[in-house]
Design an enzyme around this catalytic site. Structure first.
Site: not given
Ligand code: PAF
Length: 282
Positions: A30-31, A34, A37, A147, A149, A153, A184-185
């Site tokens: 989602m941009g 960090h 990512h 990730g 973290k 998910q 990190m988040s």
């Molecule tokens: O982990 C994330 O940043 C979001 O949940 C993802 C997997 C990009 C889906 O929008």
């Protein structure tokens, strides 16, 4: 590196690449990127001919009182970071493109979405699995990186990929931490200085419980209790624990008694207005 914003264009690119025998790795984000990512991207770079990073703040995974409207953004900075680690394509669709007015489908994983973050964020995982399915269909990856973290998910996405037979390998990548241990988040950016300092106590409390587990404390409830006590002892700013739980790491079911299988200690805490999650394998 190329930026593609159009869904027809990205799908045509992916189809053509796969037809010509190239492998594709996808890193969905989602941009506000960090180092966590960037680690996913580096791992992706080693594994495929083409690396696609998607940047899309997915509205349907946010609840009505959550931070959709203020989610941090820095597209220019993100593009520079992607370029630096050798990403080939950054996919930046608009909301209208992914969710036109006619949109009416969803993908739902039923059981393992009920507890943990799913309990506090109704509809969240349905939003995640729906958008990730769309991203898979648009970018046609052989392999995708997520990730650890977001432990739940990752498990939910693995379940979806198994259930729906997506021909995609899912790779989980270890949590990347700040020097004081905070996971990190992108949401860490919300923390004012004092809360940012205190946020490191979350990981310290998990480490403390892991040490006790290693010394022989095997009762799940007792271990969770020690995490809660550590937080009460160390935190000065107001905070609210959403959950502290121990789950079976392979099937994501709660462990209430003695821990006899590989397990993971998971936590969600609201510190001031910021919701933070973390986990540690025991
Ligand atoms: O982990 C994330 O940043 C979001 O949940 C993802 C997997 C990009 C889906 O929008």
């Amino acid at each position: 590196m190329q930026q593609i914003g159009n869904i027809k264009e990205i799908q045509a690119f992916a189809l053509e690449s796969r037809r010509s025998g190239k492998t594709i790795a996808l890193v969905p984000t989602m941009g506000y990127l960090h180092d966590g990512h960037l680690e996913l991207m580096k791992r992706a770079r080693e594994k495929a001919d083409l690396v696609i990073v998607s940047i899309f703040i997915n509205p349907i995974q946010f609840g009505p009182n959550e931070d959709l409207d203020c989610y941090p953004q820095d597209l220019d900075g993100d593009l520079a970071k992607c370029r630096n680690v050798g990403v080939d394509i950054v996919f930046t669709p608009t909301r209208e493109m992914l969710y036109p007015d006619s949109f009416q489908s969803s993908v739902e994983v039923k059981e393992i979405t009920k507890g943990l973050c799913g309990a506090g964020r109704p509809g969240h995982f349905q939003g995640v699995t729906t958008v990730v399915s769309k991203l898979f269909n648009l970018t046609l990856p052989n392999i995708a990186f997520f990730g650890e973290k977001d432990f739940q998910q990752l498990a939910v996405i693995r379940q979806m990929v198994d259930d729906l037979n997506f021909p995609i390998e899912i790779v989980g990548v270890q949590i990347v931490r700040e020097s004081d241990g905070l996971a990190m988040s992108s949401r860490n950016a919300y923390l004012p200085d004092r809360e940012r300092k205190e946020a490191a106590n979350i990981f310290q409390a998990l480490i403390h419980a892991k040490a006790l587990h290693k010394q022989g404390l095997k009762e799940s409830k007792a271990l969770c209790q020690t995490v809660s006590e550590q937080l009460d002892k160390k935190m000065e700013s107001p905070f609210q624990v959403e959950y502290i739980k121990i789950y079976n790491a392979s099937n994501l079911t709660e462990i209430n008694g003695p821990i006899t299988t590989p397990a993971v200690l998971l936590i969600a805490v609201k510190l001031g207005g910021t919701r933070l999650i973390d986990n540690l394998k025991l």
